[in-house]
Design an enzyme around this catalytic site. Structure first.
Site, PDB file in Angstrom:
ATOM      1  N   ALA B  91     -19.902 -24.977  26.018  1.00 50.14           N
ATOM      2  CA  ALA B  91     -20.552 -25.911  25.429  1.00 50.14           C
ATOM      3  C   ALA B  91     -19.956 -25.991  23.813  1.00 50.14           C
ATOM      4  CB  ALA B  91     -22.122 -25.884  25.455  1.00 50.14           C
ATOM      5  N   LYS B  92     -19.467 -24.925  23.471  1.00 45.81           N
ATOM      6  CA  LYS B  92     -19.086 -24.834  22.299  1.00 45.81           C
ATOM      7  C   LYS B  92     -19.890 -25.329  21.128  1.00 45.81           C
ATOM      8  CE  LYS B  92     -14.243 -24.438  23.749  1.00 45.81           C
ATOM      9  NZ  LYS B  92     -14.399 -24.451  25.211  1.00 45.81           N
ATOM     10  N   ARG B  93     -21.186 -25.032  21.235  1.00 45.03           N
ATOM     11  CA  ARG B  93     -22.257 -25.480  20.503  1.00 45.03           C
ATOM     12  C   ARG B  93     -22.182 -24.489  19.142  1.00 45.03           C
ATOM     13  NH1 ARG B  93     -22.288 -28.926  23.900  1.00 45.03           N
ATOM     14  NH2 ARG B  93     -24.004 -29.952  24.903  1.00 45.03           N
TER      15      ARG B  93
END
Lengths: 273, 273
Positions: B91-93
């Site tokens: 998700a590369k949050r």
């Protein structure tokens, strides 16, 4: 096509004399349950719309509620559209190639055409392209993280090689993308924390055609009176967002949220006198 | 509590002799409709599970499908849990303060307890804390972006001040967080592109207790035979992900996806001989 995002924001700033972006970050801990959260968030949106140039749902808070939260997010976006209020989806997405294209498709096209999305540039400047292209093609916008509002931003956004900060390198890319477009403001804007007031004139000058999105008003300690440097003469070119200070003004009193939004609007306008 | 994420991956690597992470990135353009996409994705998951040390849904592709996609994502995660397969939510949050906490709550607790999440460190090292804390408390994991697989990663991950690259600064923080924990591998891992094979021994040494997640095998051009430097003696410490090369092997033939996963597993094992 409807008025593109940047033009819609600027028109609203001129017509309604407001530079406030209302952040809608519903925290389940503040509510009885998800139904209460949903209704209050929609009520705050409607009550504060007359004082807002844009509305900014922070996706994290909707994702925290799972599928039900994502449904509420769609309702918030649909309600904002009905109110004629430009929407900034604060998602800070960023990825490469076809993955970035998928994010852009999900948040800048279809039912979200005309919205703006915050994006994280860490993966590289080429990775911004799918977002920029989708925004341009759908009358939307992109806000690239340039200098975030938190104290530890300097870890990776601070000093770089050759005396140019990482934030300044990103700002140069935002300016380059903006120069590719016509119109008063480009579809590519920038996030610069309101908590860095001394830097605002510098970033304003570096990105002459970018809308600046300034988070940090209220709960994070930034003051409206310090933010004039983010605006162009005439009081356009920036949006200042307040979230907790509006949504949770005086508990969950919707009338208090409305008053808080009006007061933030007035304080920002006073700072521009 | 179930076996924590890093231990579950390592146990699976040893038991099944695999270092492959199967990426599930369903693209609607490849399918007749969303129902077809859903069924094929679940079928590929089940068919490739015996050859996978973990599975990695890329959230962008589910978000691109709106609420229906988010429902499919939950089904994919539930199916992986039933198969005993560790899940990496790609998700590369990344965000600040209570917003990072909300993302961590959404993706590392509750029904996603025990999963791992990819996170973007651009906003600052302190912003990693809510993710790390949620992972530690729920038996999950975090993979911090250190050096991504795309060619333009050097724009903001490359040379920094004082001869240390930005990627190396992030790696140092990952190592510092890992040193706070017990166990063979820490809950804090790192993403390092498989497309940078010459760098792998360096990053392996910089982050001795981090699981490394290496994207880029197959479609992005990385070769299994180049990746031995990411592993510790004994063949643990890294996962190599392949997405398109598995899910779309020979069109939408599930048996071909199974064969592709087995072949990737075997190529990775051969590289470690």
């Amino acid at each position: 096509m409807q008025t593109p995002f940047a033009a819609a924001v600027t028109e609203r700033t001129r017509t309604l004399n407001t530079r406030l972006c209302v952040g809608l970050d519903p925290r389940l801990s503040e509510y009885q349950d998800a139904a209460h959260l949903r209704q209050h968030t929609l009520d705050v949106l409607e009550a504060t719309a007359p004082y807002a140039a844009a509305v900014k749902p922070q996706l994290a808070f909707y994702e925290a509620l799972g599928l039900e939260g994502m449904q509420i997010l769609e309702e918030v976006c649909a309600a904002a559209r009905l109110l004629g209020l430009p929407v900034i989806l604060d998602a800070k997405r960023g990825d490469i190639g076809s993955t970035a294209e998928a994010y852009a498709q999900g948040w800048l096209t279809g039912r979200h055409a005309g919205a703006a999305l915050t994006v994280n540039p860490f993966l590289g400047f080429q990775t911004l392209q799918p977002f920029v292209q989708a925004a341009r093609e759908n009358g939307g916008g992109v806000f690239v993280l340039v200098k975030t509002s938190n104290p530890d931003q300097a870890d990776l956004q601070g000093e770089g090689r050759g005396g140019t900060s990482i934030s300044e390198r990103v700002a140069a890319e935002v300016a380059r993308l903006g120069a590719e477009e016509d119109g008063e403001y480009a579809s590519v804007g920038a996030v610069v924390g309101a908590t860095h007031p001394a830097d605002l004139p510098h970033f304003r000058a570096l990105m002459p055609r970018a809308l600046l999105l300034l988070p940090g008003l209220g709960a994070q300690g930034a003051k409206a009176s310090d933010l004039a440097g983010a605006f162009h003469a005439g009081g356009t070119g920036a949006l200042v967002s307040a979230s907790r200070g509006v949504q949770y003004a005086a508990g969950l009193d919707v009338a208090a949220a409305r008053t808080a939004a009006r007061d933030f609007r007035d304080e920002l306008n006073a700072a521009l006198q």
